[in-house]
Design an enzyme around this catalytic site. Structure first.
Site, mmCIF file in Angstrom:
data_model
loop_
_atom_site.group_PDB
_atom_site.id
_atom_site.type_symbol
_atom_site.label_atom_id
_atom_site.label_comp_id
_atom_site.label_asym_id
_atom_site.label_seq_id
_atom_site.Cartn_x
_atom_site.Cartn_y
_atom_site.Cartn_z
ATOM 1 N N PRO A 267 1.118 -1.260 0.105
ATOM 2 C CA PRO A 267 -0.221 -0.310 0.077
ATOM 3 C C PRO A 267 0.768 1.006 0.657
ATOM 4 O O PRO A 267 1.597 1.731 0.617
ATOM 5 C CB PRO A 267 -0.563 -0.113 1.661
ATOM 6 N N ASN A 268 0.262 2.335 -0.726
ATOM 7 C CA ASN A 268 0.963 3.646 -0.540
ATOM 8 C C ASN A 268 2.290 3.735 -1.336
ATOM 9 O O ASN A 268 2.988 4.801 -1.613
ATOM 10 C CB ASN A 268 1.190 4.096 0.690
ATOM 11 N N ALA B 269 3.072 -0.635 4.816
ATOM 12 C CA ALA B 269 3.315 -0.373 6.404
ATOM 13 C C ALA B 269 2.764 -1.975 6.817
ATOM 14 O O ALA B 269 2.164 -2.278 7.811
ATOM 15 C CB ALA B 269 2.115 0.510 6.736
ATOM 16 N N HIS C 242 4.338 -4.440 9.129
ATOM 17 C CA HIS C 242 4.483 -4.601 10.393
ATOM 18 C C HIS C 242 3.416 -5.162 10.893
ATOM 19 O O HIS C 242 3.402 -5.451 12.270
ATOM 20 C CB HIS C 242 4.240 -2.540 10.965
ATOM 21 N N ASP D 148 1.107 -15.933 6.707
ATOM 22 C CA ASP D 148 0.891 -16.671 6.370
ATOM 23 C C ASP D 148 1.341 -17.365 4.922
ATOM 24 O O ASP D 148 1.472 -18.319 4.283
ATOM 25 C CB ASP D 148 -0.485 -17.605 7.059
ATOM 26 N N HIS E 155 13.129 -2.407 1.821
ATOM 27 C CA HIS E 155 12.475 -1.781 1.962
ATOM 28 C C HIS E 155 13.424 -0.580 1.351
ATOM 29 O O HIS E 155 14.603 -0.168 1.848
ATOM 30 C CB HIS E 155 12.479 -1.392 3.705
ATOM 31 N N SER F 282 13.022 2.741 2.634
ATOM 32 C CA SER F 282 13.688 3.235 3.974
ATOM 33 C C SER F 282 13.991 2.325 5.145
ATOM 34 O O SER F 282 14.392 1.317 4.767
ATOM 35 C CB SER F 282 13.057 4.223 5.136
ATOM 36 N N ARG G 7 13.359 4.437 12.709
ATOM 37 C CA ARG G 7 12.394 5.299 12.591
ATOM 38 C C ARG G 7 10.697 4.746 13.401
ATOM 39 O O ARG G 7 11.981 4.853 14.382
ATOM 40 C CB ARG G 7 11.609 5.367 11.079
ATOM 41 N N ARG H 9 6.984 0.798 13.183
ATOM 42 C CA ARG H 9 8.272 0.111 12.344
ATOM 43 C C ARG H 9 9.501 -0.572 12.305
ATOM 44 O O ARG H 9 9.682 -0.927 11.161
ATOM 45 C CB ARG H 9 8.222 1.722 11.335
HETATM 46 O O1 CA2 Z 1 10.586 2.141 3.802
HETATM 47 C C1 CA2 Z 1 9.710 1.621 3.086
HETATM 48 O O2 CA2 Z 1 10.010 1.185 1.874
HETATM 49 C C2 CA2 Z 1 8.678 0.786 3.518
HETATM 50 O O3 CA2 Z 1 8.220 -0.246 2.952
HETATM 51 C C3 CA2 Z 1 7.534 2.175 3.264
HETATM 52 C C4 CA2 Z 1 6.156 1.945 3.714
HETATM 53 C C5 CA2 Z 1 6.349 2.475 5.562
HETATM 54 O O4 CA2 Z 1 5.555 1.853 5.721
HETATM 55 C C6 CA2 Z 1 6.801 0.642 5.118
HETATM 56 O O5 CA2 Z 1 6.979 1.595 6.787
HETATM 57 C C7 CA2 Z 1 8.580 0.576 5.093
HETATM 58 C C8 CA2 Z 1 5.403 3.112 3.041
HETATM 59 C C9 CA2 Z 1 5.559 3.508 1.842
HETATM 60 C C10 CA2 Z 1 4.438 5.166 2.189
HETATM 61 O O6 CA2 Z 1 5.301 5.341 0.649
HETATM 62 C C11 CA2 Z 1 4.391 6.677 0.473
HETATM 63 C C12 CA2 Z 1 5.373 7.770 -0.908
HETATM 64 C C13 CA2 Z 1 5.014 8.897 -1.141
HETATM 65 C C14 CA2 Z 1 3.542 9.487 -0.632
HETATM 66 C C15 CA2 Z 1 3.040 8.313 0.355
HETATM 67 C C16 CA2 Z 1 3.447 7.598 0.568
#
Ligand code: CA2
Length: 140
Positions: A6-7, A73, A76, A83, A96, A98, A103, A107
């Site tokens: 997602p996102n 996300a 987490h 599964d 990931h 980041s 963080r 996370r």
């Molecule tokens: O660092 C990563 O790749 C994550 O998987 C990115 C997830 C985050 O929830 C994980 O903890 C770490 C979230 C990506 C959301 O990305 C956005 C990018 C631009 C605008 C809004 C969200």
């Protein structure tokens, strides 16, 4: 199979200080180029829906040699993805962009890590390069 959760379709649009300026298409295109150098082909999917990601994981069974997944996300707390991955027979690499461990505390837990062959985090786009090299080495 290269899966994004997602996102991640919004990459490049917000929070460049955390995720950089590359879009999801940039990351997938880069991963494809690297994979080809390892003689691997990528089937890529992104979904904002847990069930759809699970369907993709099921569909990879018996068809794809490995899964590289950035679960967003869902990392987490999505035990159903845990599964589904546990039922996949090949190497699984969690990626990931980041470093979630550097963080917010929520996370710091990954429910994916226990079923992954390994996890790569904090290296931005290079994480996909490392993941493809790891998959190639595991499959060799
Ligand atoms: O660092 C990563 O790749 C994550 O998987 C990115 C997830 C985050 O929830 C994980 O903890 C770490 C979230 C990506 C959301 O990305 C956005 C990018 C631009 C605008 C809004 C969200």
């Amino acid at each position: 199979m290269l899966l994004h959760g997602p996102n991640l379709n919004l990459l490049g649009e917000r929070e460049p200080e955390v995720y950089g300026t590359d879009t999801l298409d940039d990351h997938v295109g880069f991963a494809r180029d690297v994979a080809e150098r390892h003689d691997l082909r990528i089937e890529a999917h992104q979904s904002n829906h847990e069930g759809q990601l699970i369907d993709h994981i099921h569909h990879a069974r018996g068809r794809c040699d490995a899964i590289v997944i950035n679960p967003g996300a869902f990392t987490h707390y999505a035990w159903a993805i845990h599964d589904a991955l546990a039922a996949f027979e090949g190497p699984i690499v969690e990626v990931h962009i980041s470093n979630p461990n550097a963080r917010e505390p929520w996370r710091h837990t990954s429910v994916i890590a226990p079923v992954a062959t390994g996890s790569i985090m904090g290296f931005g786009q290079q994480g996909y390069e490392l993941a493809m090299a790891a998959v190639a080495a595991k499959l060799a």
